[in-house]
Design a protein around this motif. Sequence first.
Motif, mmCIF file in Angstrom:
data_model
loop_
_atom_site.group_PDB
_atom_site.id
_atom_site.type_symbol
_atom_site.label_atom_id
_atom_site.label_comp_id
_atom_site.label_asym_id
_atom_site.label_seq_id
_atom_site.Cartn_x
_atom_site.Cartn_y
_atom_site.Cartn_z
ATOM 1 N N UNK A 163 0.826 -1.215 0.000
ATOM 2 C CA UNK A 163 0.000 0.000 0.000
ATOM 3 C C UNK A 163 0.858 1.262 0.000
ATOM 4 N N UNK A 164 2.066 1.181 0.521
ATOM 5 C CA UNK A 164 2.939 2.344 0.617
ATOM 6 C C UNK A 164 3.809 2.533 -0.617
ATOM 7 N N UNK A 165 3.748 1.622 -1.562
ATOM 8 C CA UNK A 165 4.620 1.691 -2.735
ATOM 9 C C UNK A 165 4.037 2.595 -3.807
ATOM 10 N N UNK A 166 4.919 3.239 -4.568
ATOM 11 C CA UNK A 166 4.520 3.981 -5.760
ATOM 12 C C UNK A 166 5.183 3.350 -6.973
ATOM 13 N N UNK A 167 4.831 3.842 -8.146
ATOM 14 C CA UNK A 167 5.304 3.265 -9.410
ATOM 15 C C UNK A 167 6.823 3.136 -9.428
ATOM 16 N N UNK A 168 7.295 1.927 -9.728
ATOM 17 C CA UNK A 168 8.711 1.545 -9.846
ATOM 18 C C UNK A 168 9.422 1.419 -8.504
ATOM 19 N N UNK A 169 8.674 1.431 -7.406
ATOM 20 C CA UNK A 169 9.247 1.044 -6.121
ATOM 21 C C UNK A 169 9.411 -0.475 -6.096
ATOM 22 N N UNK A 170 10.385 -0.945 -5.301
ATOM 23 C CA UNK A 170 10.534 -2.373 -5.060
ATOM 24 C C UNK A 170 10.682 -2.610 -3.562
ATOM 25 N N UNK A 171 10.364 -3.819 -3.126
ATOM 26 C CA UNK A 171 10.601 -4.164 -1.728
ATOM 27 C C UNK A 171 10.852 -5.660 -1.623
ATOM 28 N N UNK A 172 11.519 -6.035 -0.546
ATOM 29 C CA UNK A 172 11.748 -7.438 -0.218
ATOM 30 C C UNK A 172 11.231 -7.669 1.201
ATOM 31 N N UNK A 173 10.355 -8.621 1.350
ATOM 32 C CA UNK A 173 9.782 -8.909 2.668
ATOM 33 C C UNK A 173 9.823 -10.405 2.930
ATOM 34 N N UNK A 174 9.832 -10.758 4.204
ATOM 35 C CA UNK A 174 9.710 -12.148 4.622
ATOM 36 C C UNK A 174 8.278 -12.392 5.073
ATOM 37 N N UNK A 175 7.697 -13.475 4.603
ATOM 38 C CA UNK A 175 6.330 -13.813 4.968
ATOM 39 C C UNK A 175 6.273 -15.273 5.405
ATOM 40 N N UNK A 176 5.521 -15.582 6.470
ATOM 41 C CA UNK A 176 5.309 -16.997 6.823
ATOM 42 C C UNK A 176 4.515 -17.676 5.709
ATOM 43 N N UNK A 177 4.932 -18.883 5.339
ATOM 44 C CA UNK A 177 4.222 -19.598 4.282
ATOM 45 C C UNK A 177 2.760 -19.797 4.640
ATOM 46 N N UNK A 178 2.465 -19.908 5.934
ATOM 47 C CA UNK A 178 1.081 -20.093 6.360
ATOM 48 C C UNK A 178 0.172 -18.948 5.962
ATOM 49 N N UNK A 179 0.755 -17.761 5.698
ATOM 50 C CA UNK A 179 -0.057 -16.628 5.259
ATOM 51 C C UNK A 179 -0.724 -16.903 3.921
ATOM 52 N N UNK A 180 -0.112 -17.793 3.111
ATOM 53 C CA UNK A 180 -0.646 -18.073 1.785
ATOM 54 C C UNK A 180 -1.641 -19.228 1.804
ATOM 55 N N UNK A 181 -1.365 -20.222 2.642
ATOM 56 C CA UNK A 181 -2.176 -21.440 2.591
ATOM 57 C C UNK A 181 -3.199 -21.534 3.705
ATOM 58 N N UNK A 182 -3.189 -20.543 4.609
ATOM 59 C CA UNK A 182 -4.173 -20.542 5.673
ATOM 60 C C UNK A 182 -3.884 -21.525 6.781
#
Length: 380
Positions: A163-182
């Motif tokens: 939500x905080x990104x603008x055009x041509x911004x990039x970011x790298x984040x770590x996410x728990x795999x459980x966030x995707x599969x519930x």
Amino acid sequence: MKTTALHALHTELGAKLVDFAGWEMPLQFSGGVKEHQHTREAASLFDVSHMGQVLVRPESGNLAAAAAALESLIPASVAGLEEGRQRYGVLTTDDGGVVDDLMFARHGDHFFLVLNASRTDVDLALLQTLEGVTVEHLENRSLLAVQGPRAEESLATLVPEVREMTFMDTLRVLRPAGDFVGGQAQEAVEVWVSRSGYTGEDGFEVSLPNEHAEAFARALLALDGVEPAGLAARDSLRLEAGMCLYGHELTEGITPVEAGIAWAIPKVRRTGGSRAGGFPGADTILRQLDDGAPRERVGLRPEGRAVAREGAPLFADEHGTEQVGVVTSGGFGATVGGPIAMGLVPAGATVGTVFHTQVRGKPLPLTVTELPFVPHQYKR
């Protein structure tokens, strides 16, 4: 043919699969026009994992050395790129043509490049000639594109930081795999996101490990407003957005100036200073920047409903006595509501200039039109 990590999902969703640059890819799911319109109205998920993902690292640990190496091949400001930002660039030939167009981002101690699928091997061979850097082709990561006016709200359910990104911004984040599969899995998944795309709409491209790509895609497709889309919609969307496609508007025989992407070559690489020139084809390209190119890419609107396809000759008069240009891409613009095209014509053609071709033996006028056909919707 090669397949992506989403191949089984594509088959499950009833995709029409085709060979694209040696990859079996979805051409369409519900229909190209329907997917095109859905992207303009809501959000579509595209599998673009066939594209080459590459890391370029300095052997010395000095990122400036890697930037200088890349600038010897790419007429862009790699050294001036800030952390968390991405730029568009091209690889050029000794004659000033285009080897490929690409995106490059600065990620900590390295640069991340995204290459066209059909040119990945060619590009890698060039990159591997650079001294003082290591080049790593990432074949263990998928690349997904979420495009459309609802792309932000959709992707933010999995990666709130977008939500905080603008055009041509990039970011790298770590996410728990459980966030995707519930589930409860807490394995850390490194997700790379850029706010960019190839449709003219707001959107994102997401790189993540192959083993998590299907779960991530399913989580997005489970959201209201997100539907799968294939190569047919991607092509018609980029055409309406006036974007070049390698092998069409960009080839080894077309310079960046002729292709209308001279904006990708900044002042610091053009004249004066230690970083000006120094890339393949610089003499030709810099001369065209100063004096103009003999031809230029333009938008074209065919008269009526007939579509002028790639390769159709363009004539100055309806009798077709002398070919002066060529259609590089053509198709139906679902948002525009009619046929559209781009072509290479003699320099100086103004909006309203009429060229002619023939479709099924009948003369067809095409009028030069401003690009893009549909305004871009980037978040700036």
